[in-house]
Design a protein around this motif. Sequence first.
Motif, PDB file in Angstrom:
ATOM      1  N   MET A  12       0.830  -1.208   0.000  1.00 19.85           N
ATOM      2  CA  MET A  12       0.000   0.000   0.000  1.00 19.85           C
ATOM      3  C   MET A  12       0.864   1.258   0.000  1.00 19.85           C
ATOM      4  SD  MET A  12      -2.982  -1.067  -0.353  1.00 19.85           S
ATOM      5  CE  MET A  12      -3.733   0.560  -0.235  1.00 19.85           C
ATOM      6  N   ARG A  13       1.984   1.204   0.707  1.00 19.33           N
ATOM      7  CA  ARG A  13       2.889   2.357   0.725  1.00 19.33           C
ATOM      8  C   ARG A  13       3.441   2.642  -0.668  1.00 19.33           C
ATOM      9  NH1 ARG A  13       8.775   1.792   3.317  1.00 19.33           N
ATOM     10  NH2 ARG A  13       8.928   0.573   1.382  1.00 19.33           N
ATOM     11  N   ASP A  14       3.840   1.578  -1.371  1.00 20.47           N
ATOM     12  CA  ASP A  14       4.377   1.757  -2.721  1.00 20.47           C
ATOM     13  C   ASP A  14       3.345   2.377  -3.655  1.00 20.47           C
ATOM     14  OD1 ASP A  14       6.800   0.682  -1.992  1.00 20.47           O
ATOM     15  OD2 ASP A  14       6.302  -1.351  -2.638  1.00 20.47           O
ATOM     16  N   ILE A  15       2.109   1.900  -3.556  1.00 20.39           N
ATOM     17  CA  ILE A  15       1.050   2.418  -4.427  1.00 20.39           C
ATOM     18  C   ILE A  15       0.745   3.874  -4.098  1.00 20.39           C
ATOM     19  CG2 ILE A  15      -1.386   2.182  -5.042  1.00 20.39           C
ATOM     20  CD1 ILE A  15      -1.078  -0.829  -4.611  1.00 20.39           C
ATOM     21  N   LYS A  16       0.687   4.198  -2.797  1.00 20.94           N
ATOM     22  CA  LYS A  16       0.399   5.577  -2.389  1.00 20.94           C
ATOM     23  C   LYS A  16       1.504   6.529  -2.808  1.00 20.94           C
ATOM     24  CE  LYS A  16      -2.460   4.336   1.607  1.00 20.94           C
ATOM     25  NZ  LYS A  16      -2.534   4.295   3.095  1.00 20.94           N
ATOM     26  N   ILE A  17       2.769   6.082  -2.661  1.00 22.82           N
ATOM     27  CA  ILE A  17       3.894   6.931  -3.054  1.00 22.82           C
ATOM     28  C   ILE A  17       3.882   7.175  -4.557  1.00 22.82           C
ATOM     29  CG2 ILE A  17       6.411   6.980  -3.290  1.00 22.82           C
ATOM     30  CD1 ILE A  17       6.597   5.626  -0.579  1.00 22.82           C
ATOM     31  N   LYS A  18       3.570   6.136  -5.313  1.00 24.72           N
ATOM     32  CA  LYS A  18       3.584   6.264  -6.774  1.00 24.72           C
ATOM     33  C   LYS A  18       2.573   7.285  -7.260  1.00 24.72           C
ATOM     34  CE  LYS A  18       3.348   3.598 -11.054  1.00 24.72           C
ATOM     35  NZ  LYS A  18       3.276   2.262 -11.664  1.00 24.72           N
ATOM     36  N   TYR A  19       1.409   7.328  -6.603  1.00 23.22           N
ATOM     37  CA  TYR A  19       0.341   8.219  -7.076  1.00 23.22           C
ATOM     38  C   TYR A  19       0.089   9.393  -6.132  1.00 23.22           C
ATOM     39  CZ  TYR A  19      -0.443   4.379 -10.262  1.00 23.22           C
ATOM     40  OH  TYR A  19      -0.274   3.419 -11.216  1.00 23.22           O
ATOM     41  N   ARG A  20       1.048   9.666  -5.241  1.00 21.89           N
ATOM     42  CA  ARG A  20       0.909  10.789  -4.325  1.00 21.89           C
ATOM     43  C   ARG A  20       0.864  12.101  -5.105  1.00 21.89           C
ATOM     44  NH1 ARG A  20       5.375  10.731   0.050  1.00 21.89           N
ATOM     45  NH2 ARG A  20       6.633  11.046  -1.840  1.00 21.89           N
ATOM     46  N   ARG A  21      -0.088  12.959  -4.736  1.00 18.17           N
ATOM     47  CA  ARG A  21      -0.291  14.274  -5.364  1.00 18.17           C
ATOM     48  C   ARG A  21      -0.672  14.177  -6.840  1.00 18.17           C
ATOM     49  NH1 ARG A  21       4.782  17.735  -2.779  1.00 18.17           N
ATOM     50  NH2 ARG A  21       4.197  17.449  -0.583  1.00 18.17           N
ATOM     51  N   SER A  22      -1.093  13.008  -7.254  1.00 21.76           N
ATOM     52  CA  SER A  22      -1.582  12.837  -8.624  1.00 21.76           C
ATOM     53  C   SER A  22      -3.096  13.014  -8.631  1.00 21.76           C
ATOM     54  CB  SER A  22      -1.221  11.447  -9.148  1.00 21.76           C
ATOM     55  OG  SER A  22      -1.832  11.205 -10.392  1.00 21.76           O
ATOM     56  N   VAL A  23      -3.578  13.866  -9.520  1.00 23.64           N
ATOM     57  CA  VAL A  23      -5.008  14.158  -9.573  1.00 23.64           C
ATOM     58  C   VAL A  23      -5.804  12.916  -9.950  1.00 23.64           C
ATOM     59  CG1 VAL A  23      -6.803  15.531 -10.702  1.00 23.64           C
ATOM     60  CG2 VAL A  23      -4.597  16.576 -10.136  1.00 23.64           C
ATOM     61  N   LEU A  24      -5.307  12.154 -10.910  1.00 27.75           N
ATOM     62  CA  LEU A  24      -6.039  10.992 -11.408  1.00 27.75           C
ATOM     63  C   LEU A  24      -5.742   9.721 -10.616  1.00 27.75           C
ATOM     64  CD1 LEU A  24      -5.765  11.589 -15.254  1.00 27.75           C
ATOM     65  CD2 LEU A  24      -7.655  12.153 -13.730  1.00 27.75           C
ATOM     66  N   GLY A  25      -4.646   9.719  -9.851  1.00 28.01           N
ATOM     67  CA  GLY A  25      -4.342   8.587  -8.980  1.00 28.01           C
ATOM     68  C   GLY A  25      -4.245   7.271  -9.729  1.00 28.01           C
ATOM     69  N   LEU A  26      -4.972   6.255  -9.225  1.00 28.67           N
ATOM     70  CA  LEU A  26      -4.896   4.912  -9.798  1.00 28.67           C
ATOM     71  C   LEU A  26      -5.397   4.855 -11.240  1.00 28.67           C
ATOM     72  CD1 LEU A  26      -5.995   2.613  -6.844  1.00 28.67           C
ATOM     73  CD2 LEU A  26      -3.811   2.551  -8.045  1.00 28.67           C
ATOM     74  N   LEU A  27      -6.136   5.886 -11.653  1.00 27.73           N
ATOM     75  CA  LEU A  27      -6.630   5.906 -13.028  1.00 27.73           C
ATOM     76  C   LEU A  27      -5.473   5.886 -14.022  1.00 27.73           C
ATOM     77  CD1 LEU A  27      -9.149   6.025 -14.795  1.00 27.73           C
ATOM     78  CD2 LEU A  27      -9.028   8.526 -14.691  1.00 27.73           C
ATOM     79  N   TRP A  28      -4.285   6.313 -13.583  1.00 31.17           N
ATOM     80  CA  TRP A  28      -3.120   6.296 -14.467  1.00 31.17           C
ATOM     81  C   TRP A  28      -2.711   4.880 -14.843  1.00 31.17           C
ATOM     82  CZ3 TRP A  28      -1.637   9.857 -17.533  1.00 31.17           C
ATOM     83  CH2 TRP A  28      -1.801  11.193 -17.212  1.00 31.17           C
ATOM     84  N   THR A  29      -3.078   3.890 -14.026  1.00 30.66           N
ATOM     85  CA  THR A  29      -2.762   2.508 -14.387  1.00 30.66           C
ATOM     86  C   THR A  29      -3.536   2.085 -15.625  1.00 30.66           C
ATOM     87  OG1 THR A  29      -4.465   1.635 -12.896  1.00 30.66           O
ATOM     88  CG2 THR A  29      -2.237   1.855 -12.018  1.00 30.66           C
ATOM     89  N   LEU A  30      -4.659   2.758 -15.885  1.00 36.83           N
ATOM     90  CA  LEU A  30      -5.405   2.518 -17.120  1.00 36.83           C
ATOM     91  C   LEU A  30      -4.889   3.395 -18.246  1.00 36.83           C
ATOM     92  CD1 LEU A  30      -9.097   2.375 -15.808  1.00 36.83           C
ATOM     93  CD2 LEU A  30      -7.627   0.451 -16.381  1.00 36.83           C
TER      94      LEU A  30
END
Length: 257
Positions: free
Chosen positions: A19-37
Motif C-alpha cells: 500500500m505504501r508503494d502504491i500511495k507513493i507512486k500516485y501521491r499528489r496525482s489528480v487521477l491517482g490509480l486511473l493512471w494505471t489505465l
Amino acid sequence: MDQFKLVLKYKFLLNELVMRDIKIKYRRSVLGLLWTLLNPLLMMIVLTLVFSNIFRFSIDNFPVYLLCGQLIFNFFSEASNMALPSILSNGSLIKKVYVPKYLFPLSKVFSSLVNLLASFVALLLVMIFTQSQITWTILFVPLPLLYIFLFTLGVSLLLSALSVFFRDIMHLYGVLLTAWMYFTPVFYPLDILPAGIRNIVEFNPLTSFINLFREVVMYNQVPTLSLNLVCLAYSLVMLAVGAYVFYKNQDKFILHI
C-alpha cells in the motif's frame, strides 16, 4: 514451507509495504490509480501510430497485440526495477528490527501486480473498442500471470541481493532492460526477424510468457502443454536461483547497507 509460514505471519507488514508503494507512486496525482489505465492506453496509441504502418500486413489488430506484450513486459520491468534497490532503501529498518528481508522485494512485485491487474482492464476496454472476440479461453489468463509473477520474483530477489554488494548493478540494469525490450516481441512479429536473431528472441523467457498470454487473450486458443511446461520451467528455475542467492547472502546485508 517455513518461508511460506513467515509470509503469512508478516502478511500485515507485506500489505502495508504494498500500500505504501502504491500511495507513493500516485501521491499528489489528480487521477491517482486511473493512471494505471491511462498509461498503457496512451503508450499503445503512440506506438500504434508509429508502428502500425510498418506492421499492418503481418499483425491483425495491432493495438491488442501491442498491449498484450506491453502488459507483460511493463510488469516485469517495473517490478524488477523497484525491487533492485529495495534492500538498500530499507536499510534503516533492517538495522533496527528483525524483518524477513525478502518481504521488501516481494512487496515491490506485489505492488506492480496491482498495476498489472488494473492495466488488464485497459486491455479489455481496447478489445471491446476494436471489436475483438473475447471467448472463454480468457479464463486461462491466470496461468501466464502466475508464470511471469514467479519469474519476476526470482529476478527481483537476485537483483536486490546483488545490488547490496555491487551498486553498479543499479546503473547497468537500465541498459540491460532496454536491450531486453528490443529482444522481446512486444511490438513486432517474430517472422520478420533473421533466423539467428529469431533463435535468440525465442530463447528469451519473456517471449514465452507473452506468447502464452496472447494465445489465451488475443487468439482464443487453449494454451498448449508444451508452452506451459516451458513457461513453468523458466519460472521455477529463475525463482530457485533468485531465492538461493538471496538466502545465502541475506545475513551479510547488514554489513553493507
